[in-house]
Scaffold this motif. Structure first.
Motif, PDB file in Angstrom:
ATOM      1  N   TYR A  20       0.831  -1.197   0.000  1.00 21.97           N
ATOM      2  CA  TYR A  20       0.000   0.000   0.000  1.00 21.97           C
ATOM      3  C   TYR A  20       0.867   1.248   0.000  1.00 21.97           C
ATOM      4  O   TYR A  20       2.057   1.214   0.321  1.00 21.97           O
ATOM      5  CB  TYR A  20      -0.923   0.025   1.232  1.00 21.97           C
ATOM      6  N   ARG A  21       0.256   2.369  -0.349  1.00 22.24           N
ATOM      7  CA  ARG A  21       0.864   3.692  -0.184  1.00 22.24           C
ATOM      8  C   ARG A  21      -0.211   4.654   0.280  1.00 22.24           C
ATOM      9  O   ARG A  21      -1.384   4.530  -0.114  1.00 22.24           O
ATOM     10  CB  ARG A  21       1.541   4.195  -1.453  1.00 22.24           C
ATOM     11  N   VAL A  22       0.169   5.590   1.121  1.00 23.55           N
ATOM     12  CA  VAL A  22      -0.741   6.599   1.662  1.00 23.55           C
ATOM     13  C   VAL A  22      -0.255   7.970   1.216  1.00 23.55           C
ATOM     14  O   VAL A  22       0.944   8.263   1.275  1.00 23.55           O
ATOM     15  CB  VAL A  22      -0.792   6.547   3.204  1.00 23.55           C
ATOM     16  N   THR A  23      -1.172   8.802   0.774  1.00 25.19           N
ATOM     17  CA  THR A  23      -0.880  10.199   0.483  1.00 25.19           C
ATOM     18  C   THR A  23      -1.728  11.046   1.424  1.00 25.19           C
ATOM     19  O   THR A  23      -2.954  10.884   1.463  1.00 25.19           O
ATOM     20  CB  THR A  23      -1.206  10.568  -0.972  1.00 25.19           C
ATOM     21  N   GLY A  24      -1.089  11.930   2.185  1.00 20.65           N
ATOM     22  CA  GLY A  24      -1.812  12.694   3.190  1.00 20.65           C
ATOM     23  C   GLY A  24      -1.713  12.026   4.550  1.00 20.65           C
ATOM     24  O   GLY A  24      -0.969  11.058   4.737  1.00 20.65           O
ATOM     25  N   GLU A  25      -2.501  12.529   5.496  1.00 23.03           N
ATOM     26  CA  GLU A  25      -2.418  12.046   6.879  1.00 23.03           C
ATOM     27  C   GLU A  25      -3.701  11.330   7.263  1.00 23.03           C
ATOM     28  O   GLU A  25      -4.782  11.931   7.311  1.00 23.03           O
ATOM     29  CB  GLU A  25      -2.167  13.227   7.822  1.00 23.03           C
ATOM     30  N   LEU A  26      -3.593  10.046   7.549  1.00 21.94           N
ATOM     31  CA  LEU A  26      -4.756   9.269   7.974  1.00 21.94           C
ATOM     32  C   LEU A  26      -5.227   9.754   9.337  1.00 21.94           C
ATOM     33  O   LEU A  26      -4.429  10.056  10.219  1.00 21.94           O
ATOM     34  CB  LEU A  26      -4.402   7.783   8.049  1.00 21.94           C
ATOM     35  N   GLY A  27      -6.561   9.817   9.494  1.00 19.79           N
ATOM     36  CA  GLY A  27      -7.121  10.187  10.788  1.00 19.79           C
ATOM     37  C   GLY A  27      -7.026  11.654  11.138  1.00 19.79           C
ATOM     38  O   GLY A  27      -7.187  12.032  12.295  1.00 19.79           O
ATOM     39  N   ALA A  28      -6.802  12.508  10.122  1.00 17.40           N
ATOM     40  CA  ALA A  28      -6.607  13.931  10.402  1.00 17.40           C
ATOM     41  C   ALA A  28      -7.903  14.741  10.314  1.00 17.40           C
ATOM     42  O   ALA A  28      -7.869  15.957  10.395  1.00 17.40           O
ATOM     43  CB  ALA A  28      -5.571  14.515   9.453  1.00 17.40           C
ATOM     44  N   GLY A  29      -9.020  14.081  10.139  1.00 14.24           N
ATOM     45  CA  GLY A  29     -10.286  14.809  10.110  1.00 14.24           C
ATOM     46  C   GLY A  29     -11.242  14.340   9.037  1.00 14.24           C
ATOM     47  O   GLY A  29     -12.417  14.110   9.302  1.00 14.24           O
ATOM     48  N   LYS A  97      -6.178  -3.046   9.114  1.00 12.24           N
ATOM     49  CA  LYS A  97      -4.759  -2.945   9.465  1.00 12.24           C
ATOM     50  C   LYS A  97      -4.250  -1.499   9.391  1.00 12.24           C
ATOM     51  O   LYS A  97      -3.328  -1.130  10.127  1.00 12.24           O
ATOM     52  CB  LYS A  97      -3.933  -3.847   8.543  1.00 12.24           C
ATOM     53  N   LEU A  98      -4.831  -0.700   8.528  1.00  9.79           N
ATOM     54  CA  LEU A  98      -4.416   0.702   8.425  1.00  9.79           C
ATOM     55  C   LEU A  98      -5.118   1.592   9.452  1.00  9.79           C
ATOM     56  O   LEU A  98      -4.837   2.793   9.528  1.00  9.79           O
ATOM     57  CB  LEU A  98      -4.669   1.236   7.013  1.00  9.79           C
ATOM     58  N   GLY A  99      -6.054   1.018  10.207  1.00  5.44           N
ATOM     59  CA  GLY A  99      -6.722   1.769  11.263  1.00  5.44           C
ATOM     60  C   GLY A  99      -7.737   2.783  10.773  1.00  5.44           C
ATOM     61  O   GLY A  99      -8.000   3.783  11.448  1.00  5.44           O
ATOM     62  N   ILE A 100      -8.331   2.534   9.596  1.00  3.82           N
ATOM     63  CA  ILE A 100      -9.294   3.487   9.041  1.00  3.82           C
ATOM     64  C   ILE A 100     -10.704   2.906   8.948  1.00  3.82           C
ATOM     65  O   ILE A 100     -11.591   3.499   8.332  1.00  3.82           O
ATOM     66  CB  ILE A 100      -8.854   3.978   7.647  1.00  3.82           C
ATOM     67  N   ALA A 101     -10.942   1.775   9.591  1.00  3.39           N
ATOM     68  CA  ALA A 101     -12.223   1.077   9.438  1.00  3.39           C
ATOM     69  C   ALA A 101     -13.404   1.878   9.980  1.00  3.39           C
ATOM     70  O   ALA A 101     -14.553   1.573   9.659  1.00  3.39           O
ATOM     71  CB  ALA A 101     -12.161  -0.286  10.124  1.00  3.39           C
ATOM     72  N   ASP A 102     -13.132   2.900  10.779  1.00  3.99           N
ATOM     73  CA  ASP A 102     -14.239   3.701  11.316  1.00  3.99           C
ATOM     74  C   ASP A 102     -14.512   4.963  10.503  1.00  3.99           C
ATOM     75  O   ASP A 102     -15.419   5.729  10.846  1.00  3.99           O
ATOM     76  CB  ASP A 102     -13.978   4.069  12.780  1.00  3.99           C
TER      77      ASP A 102
END
Length: 298
Positions: A20-29, A97-102
């Motif tokens: 995977y790759r992430v662009t930006g900040e997860l969980g930032a709003g 696993k990425l902690g974004i399920a919510d």
């Protein structure tokens, strides 16, 4: 040029790894937008322009589905392994696993569309929105429409296709050149093809295990495990706010896409007049406007 990723890596998926790759900040709003690529058996590359959503505050997750790109390759696995359920489980696993399920949105393009729709049918509480882009809901309908589009190709192109298909010589330059006539009409109308799309296109043939097993040798020949697969009768279960995207010249024709509009309550359908299968590459400014408008509405 797409923004640089803020993170790259792999997550464990049973004994395998999903890149995977992430662009930006997860969980930032704002919810993360998870880009789910097509194929089956393609890679994330051609969807990289979606990373620009991070500039407007939506973090974006790209990943390569198992068997391709940066994820674990399994060329010795057979048809009993490569199932829709496998890829559903991989997507579920990645989101957890990425902690974004919510708090997340799914963007499913082509084969990724019905995959994401299946995910949404489970009504996960953290799924805020669903984008179904250029996607079939039924492969039998897809095949009917593919035959219709093919019949409109120039007679000499049709003759070349038939001759090589009868001989099974799908990888000859002459056959690929004939296929390119179809691709340039109904897959990507931008010339020359964008680098990101070309990367994904070539990746399928670097390891065609998944594509050949589930799809078949070409777009016209869905003779793999998906040939009879349909989710049309299940679409009523989706309650997630849904945006449907397609191109006027799309290989995923209006007949192919219409079940999503007819069966998902409240779904919005945007047709891009100058596009075929890849509006995010063919009409990037309008595409970004439409997608951002949908995300703001959630």
């Amino acid at each position: 040029m797409s923004p640089q990723p803020s993170a790259k890596g792999t997550v464990p998926f049973g004994p395998y790894r999903t890149w995977y790759r992430v662009t930006g900040e997860l969980g930032a709003g704002r919810p993360a937008v998870v880009a789910v690529h097509g194929g089956p058996g393609s890679t994330h590359d051609y969807l990289l322009p979606l990373a620009r959503l991070a500039e407007d505050g939506w973090p974006v997750v790209h990943y390569d589905q198992l068997g391709n790109g940066g994820s674990t390759h399994l060329p010795d696995k057979g048809a009993d392994f490569w199932t829709v359920e496998l890829f559903e489980k991989e997507l579920d696993n990645l989101v957890r696993k990425l902690g974004i399920a919510d708090d997340y949105v799914l963007y499913g393009q082509s084969w990724g569309g019905p995959l994401c729709a299946r995910h949404a049918m489970g009504r996960p509480p953290g799924l805020r929105g669903l984008v179904v882009a250029n996607a079939p809901a039924s492969y039998p309908i897809w095949l009917q429409e593919m035959a219709r589009l093919r019949a409109d190709l120039p007679p000499d192109v049709q003759e070349t296709l038939r001759r090589h298909e009868a001989a099974g010589t799908y990888e000859t330059q002459e056959y690929l050149a004939a296929m390119r006539v179809f691709y340039d009409r109904h897959v990507c109308r931008v010339q020359p093809w964008p680098r990101d799309f070309l990367s994904s296109f070539m990746e399928i043939y670097n390891d065609p295990t998944v594509y050949y097993t589930m799809n078949g040798p070409t777009e016209f020949h869905v003779i793999g495990t998906l040939k009879d697969w349909s989710i049309v009768d299940e679409l009523d279960a989706i309650e997630t706010p849904t945006l449907i995207v397609s191109g006027r010249h799309d290989e995923a024709t209006e007949t192919v896409v219409r079940p999503y509009k007819d069966r998902i309550r409240g779904a919005r359908w945007e047709i891009f007049e100058e596009s075929s299968h890849l509006p995010h590459l063919e009409e990037p400014e309008r595409f970004r406007e439409v997608l951002t408008d949908f995300l703001k509405s959630l």
